[in-house]
Design a protein around this motif. Structure first.
Motif, short mmCIF file in Angstrom:
data_model
loop_
_atom_site.label_atom_id
_atom_site.label_comp_id
_atom_site.label_asym_id
_atom_site.label_seq_id
_atom_site.Cartn_x
_atom_site.Cartn_y
_atom_site.Cartn_z
N ALA A 1 10.10 -54.26 -29.58
CA ALA A 1 8.95 -55.16 -29.78
C ALA A 1 9.25 -56.20 -30.87
CB ALA A 1 7.71 -54.35 -30.14
N PHE B 1 11.60 -58.76 -29.17
CA PHE B 1 10.85 -59.52 -28.15
C PHE B 1 9.84 -60.43 -28.83
CE2 PHE B 1 7.07 -59.72 -25.26
CZ PHE B 1 7.62 -60.65 -24.38
N CYS C 1 5.06 -55.17 -19.99
CA CYS C 1 4.75 -54.30 -21.15
C CYS C 1 3.31 -53.83 -21.07
CB CYS C 1 4.92 -55.05 -22.48
SG CYS C 1 6.59 -55.60 -22.83
N HIS D 1 1.48 -50.12 -20.73
CA HIS D 1 0.65 -49.66 -21.86
C HIS D 1 -0.77 -49.36 -21.38
CE1 HIS D 1 3.60 -51.66 -24.91
NE2 HIS D 1 3.99 -50.46 -24.53
#
Ligand code: ASC
Length: 154
Positions: free
Chosen positions: A46, A49, A144, A148
């Protein structure tokens, strides 16, 4: 004979390679080690990214070389977290939902989709074209979020 030896050698090399990325309880001493591992991998992924996303969203100046370096890291890092989702790690210090283990094929499909989108982001980053990077960042963000939403508790 030679072909057989070579095929066997290839299989051994492949097995060693896969062993570094595939789920295997034997790779962790304790269940909480697997939980820590996957969370750490997600955190680092993360972070890298996020550096590209900041450029794509105009929150950081566009630096093509930095975008490329970060995208390369994300492409490698995207392969790591899933080795940590082994059996017996649905409780403890984790937001992982039990659906990860009750619908493993769907979970794996989500992981693969993310990895494919990340690979495309890596290709886009190599072009140095901000518009292509923006589009690819959007797709990665969606993959993502989709996992999630399905598999991470609030
Ligand atoms: C990120 C990050 C995520 C995803 C997600 C996209 O930068 O850390 O988990 O993007 O927020 O919706």
């Amino acid at each position: 004979m030679n072909r057989l030896v070579s095929a066997a050698a290839t299989a051994v090399v492949a097995a060693i390679g896969l062993g570094t990325v595939l789920p295997a309880a034997a790779q962790f001493q304790k269940p909480e080690d697997a939980v820590k591992y996957r969370k750490a991998a997600m955190t680092v992924m993360a972070t890298h990214f996020g550096r590209i996303a900041a450029m794509a969203n105009g929150k950081a100046p566009f630096d093509p070389a930095a975008a490329q370096a970060n995208a390369e890291l994300v492409a490698v890092l995207s392969k790591l977290p899933f080795a940590g989702f082994i059996e017996g790690t649905s409780s403890g210090d984790t937001k992982a939902k039990s659906e990860i283990w009750s619908e493993p094929d769907k979970f794996k499909a989500g992981a693969s989709k993310m990895q494919e989108d990340v690979a495309k982001l890596n290709v886009a980053a190599r072009t140095g074209n901000l518009e292509q990077i923006k589009a690819a960042v959007g797709d990665v963000g969606k993959s993502c979020k989709s996992c999630h939403d399905n598999y991470r508790k609030e």
